[in-house]
Design an enzyme around this catalytic site. Structure first.
Site, short mmCIF file in Angstrom:
data_model
loop_
_atom_site.label_atom_id
_atom_site.label_comp_id
_atom_site.label_asym_id
_atom_site.label_seq_id
_atom_site.Cartn_x
_atom_site.Cartn_y
_atom_site.Cartn_z
N ARG A 44 32.35 -26.32 19.89
CA ARG A 44 34.25 -27.16 19.98
C ARG A 44 34.34 -27.53 21.36
O ARG A 44 33.49 -27.63 22.05
CB ARG A 44 34.86 -25.53 19.40
CG ARG A 44 33.74 -24.34 20.04
CD ARG A 44 33.45 -23.98 20.94
NE ARG A 44 35.00 -23.95 22.17
CZ ARG A 44 35.09 -24.16 23.64
NH1 ARG A 44 33.71 -23.82 24.27
NH2 ARG A 44 35.99 -23.97 24.38
N GLY A 45 35.98 -27.23 21.57
CA GLY A 45 36.38 -28.49 22.27
C GLY A 45 36.23 -29.97 22.20
O GLY A 45 35.73 -30.78 21.33
N ALA A 46 37.49 -30.38 22.47
CA ALA A 46 37.84 -31.67 21.91
C ALA A 46 36.97 -32.67 22.45
O ALA A 46 36.33 -33.55 21.52
CB ALA A 46 39.11 -31.66 22.66
N ARG A 85 37.57 -31.42 11.33
CA ARG A 85 38.96 -31.11 12.07
C ARG A 85 39.97 -31.66 12.25
O ARG A 85 39.99 -32.96 12.78
CB ARG A 85 38.39 -29.82 13.28
CG ARG A 85 37.79 -28.72 12.90
CD ARG A 85 37.55 -28.24 14.40
NE ARG A 85 38.34 -26.72 14.81
CZ ARG A 85 37.71 -26.62 16.04
NH1 ARG A 85 37.30 -26.54 16.34
NH2 ARG A 85 39.80 -25.48 15.82
N GLN A 192 36.85 -16.80 23.04
CA GLN A 192 36.08 -18.48 23.77
C GLN A 192 36.12 -18.16 25.07
O GLN A 192 34.96 -18.67 26.41
CB GLN A 192 36.66 -19.20 23.37
CG GLN A 192 36.33 -20.02 22.21
CD GLN A 192 37.43 -19.75 21.34
OE1 GLN A 192 38.51 -18.62 21.35
NE2 GLN A 192 37.95 -21.13 19.93
N ASP A 233 43.65 -30.17 22.95
CA ASP A 233 43.07 -31.07 21.67
C ASP A 233 44.01 -32.05 21.84
O ASP A 233 43.59 -33.14 20.80
CB ASP A 233 43.50 -30.07 20.53
CG ASP A 233 42.02 -28.90 21.32
OD1 ASP A 233 40.55 -29.11 20.26
OD2 ASP A 233 42.47 -27.42 22.21
N ASN A 243 47.26 -26.63 22.01
CA ASN A 243 45.96 -26.43 22.77
C ASN A 243 45.52 -24.96 21.95
O ASN A 243 46.31 -24.97 21.14
CB ASN A 243 45.91 -26.01 24.53
CG ASN A 243 44.99 -25.75 24.48
OD1 ASN A 243 43.75 -26.52 24.70
ND2 ASN A 243 45.14 -24.57 25.93
N LYS A 244 44.56 -24.22 22.09
CA LYS A 244 44.05 -23.51 21.26
C LYS A 244 45.29 -22.22 21.42
O LYS A 244 45.69 -21.60 22.66
CB LYS A 244 42.82 -22.28 22.43
CG LYS A 244 42.71 -21.34 21.79
CD LYS A 244 42.23 -21.38 20.21
CE LYS A 244 40.76 -22.87 20.61
NZ LYS A 244 40.91 -22.60 18.48
#
Length: 342
Positions: A44-46, A85, A192, A233, A243-244
Site C-alpha cells: 500500500r502507499g500511493a 484501487r 498502519q 494519495d 489521504n488516509k
C-alpha cells in the site's frame, strides 16, 4: 529490509499486513497476482502502488509473449490493473507511462517492447527513491530543532520506493541532528501507524510515541505538537488532498490550535486534471476490516459498518505541500500549476 524486488521474472513483495511481527513475502508471477497485492493491501502507499503496477504491466507483457497473444492485449492488462484501487493517482500515472512506452514501441518486436517496459518500470522505481530524498531535503527546512511532529498512517519507505515522503522529511530532520520526537497515530482500522510507521521509526532510532487516533486533539491542547506531516494519495489542482481516513479530522484540529499542517508528496500524486477534492473518488473497503479485530468479531451483526479508506482535506486547512521541486504555499491553484511548468 527490502520490501519489494523484481527478480527471475517475478515481483516479490513484503506482505505489509503481517508486519511488524511476521516477515512474509508474496510472490507475483502474473499481473493478476499484482492486482491482488494492490487490492488486498498486501502492499500500500500511493507511490509504491504505482511502482508495483508498472511491474505488473511487465509481467502481463511477459504472458503475452509466452502465450503468443496479440500485443494489443496490453490494453486489457492496463485496464485490469487500473481497477485495483480507485483513489491513489500514482497508479494511473504509472500505468499511463507504461502505456506510452508501449505505444511508442508497438512496431518493434515483442522482446524489444518487453525490454523497454522493464526499463520504464525500473526507471519509475529509481526516480521515486531520488524524489523521496529531495522531498525530505525541502521539508527539513520547515522542521525546527526540538520539534514534536504528529504523523498519520504510513508515508515511509514501506509506502514508496524507499525513504518515504512524510517520513522522508522526518528522517532528514533526524539525520541532520535535530532533536525531534514523533507522535504516531495508530490509524484505524488497518493500524498502519502503529504497525508500520512506528516500526520504521524505531528501526532508525527515531524517538516516537504511538497514540490512539482520538488522542491527537488532546495532545495539541497540551501544546505537545509543533506540526503535522502526512502523505497523500491524490492532490487536486486547488490543493484539496485525499489521504488516509482521519487526515481531515487532524487538519481541523491543527487549524483550531494554530499548528502547521503539511502534506508531503511527489508531483506524480497531483492530479492536474481535477480542480477540487470533490472530484476524487473515495474507496470504500470491506466491512470486515472493522467488524473483526485480530480474527475476532467485535461488532454486533445487527450494526452496519461504514469503512471509507480515505477522506479529503480542504486546501484551506493545509499550510504547505512539500514536493521534490520545493515547498508549495497558498494560493495553491496558482502555485501548483507552476509545478507542471518546471
Amino acid at each position: 529490509m527490502k520490501h519489494f524486488e523484481f527478480e527471475n521474472d517475478k515481483l516479490i513483495v513484503l506482505d505489509q499486513r503481517k508486519l511488524p511481527f511476521e516477515k512474509e513475502y508474496f510472490v507475483c508471477s502474473t499481473y493478476q497476482d499484482v492486482y491482488i497485492a494492490i487490492k488486498d493491501m498486501i502492499i500500500r502507499g500511493a507511490p509504491l502502488i504505482g511502482i508495483v503496477a508498472a511491474y505488473g504491466v511487465v509481467l502481463g507483457f511477459k504472458e503475452i509473449i509466452e502465450k503468443n497473444m496479440d500485443s494489443a492485449k496490453i490494453y486489457e492488462i492496463l485496464n485490469y490493473l487500473a481497477n485495483s484501487r480507485p483513489t491513489a493517482v500514482n497508479l494511473f500515472w504509472a500505468l499511463e507511462r507504461m502505456k506510452k512506452v508501449f505505444e511508442e514501441a508497438r512496431n518493434l518486436s515483442k522482446s524489444q517492447i518487453y525490454s523497454l517496459l522493464m526499463q520504464e518500470a525500473k526507471k519509475i522505481e529509481d526516480e521515486d527513491k531520488s524524489i523521496n530524498k529531495k522531498i525530505g531535503e525541502h521539508g527539513n527546512t520547515l522542521i525546527k530543532e526540538g520539534a514534536n511532529i504528529l504523523t498519520h498512517c504510513n508515508a515511509g519507505a514501506l509506502a514508496t520506493g524507499g525513504y518515504g515522503t512524510a517520513l522522508g522529511v522526518i528522517r532528514e530532520a533526524f539525520f541532520a541532528g535535530k532533536n525531534i520526537h514523533v507522535y504516531v497515530d495508530e490509524t484505524r482500522p488497518y493500524l498502519q501507524g502503529a504497525r508500520l510507521t512506528a516500526f520504521e521509526l524505531s528501526e532508525d532510532g527515531i524517538p516516537n510515541t504511538v497514540i490512539c487516533d482520538n488522542m491527537a486533539g488532546y495532545l495539541m491542547k497540551l501544546g505537545k505538537i509543533d506540526c503535522v506531516i502526512v502523505g497523500a494519495d491524490r492532490i487536486a489542482l486547488n490543493g484539496d488532498t485525499a489521504n488516509k481516513i482521519g487526515t481531515y479530522s487532524l487538519s481541523v484540529l491543527a487549524k483550531h490550535h494554530g499548528i502547521p499542517f503539511y502534506i508531503s508528496a511527489p508531483i506524480s500524486t497531483i492530479d492536474f486534471n481535477i480542480k477540487s477534492g470533490s472530484e476524487i473518488p473515495i474507496e470504500e473497503r470491506s466491512e470486515d476490516e472493522i467488524r473483526f479485530f485480530n480474527g475476532k468479531k467485535i461488532v454486533p451483526d445487527e450494526s452496519k459498518v461504514f469503512n471509507p479508506a480515505f477522506d479529503v482535506t480542504p486546501a484551506e486547512n493545509i499550510t504547505a505541500i512539500i514536493t521534490e521541486k520545493g515547498v508549495v504555499f497558498p494560493p495553491f491553484e496558482e502555485n501548483i500549476s507552476k509545478l507542471k511548468e518546471k
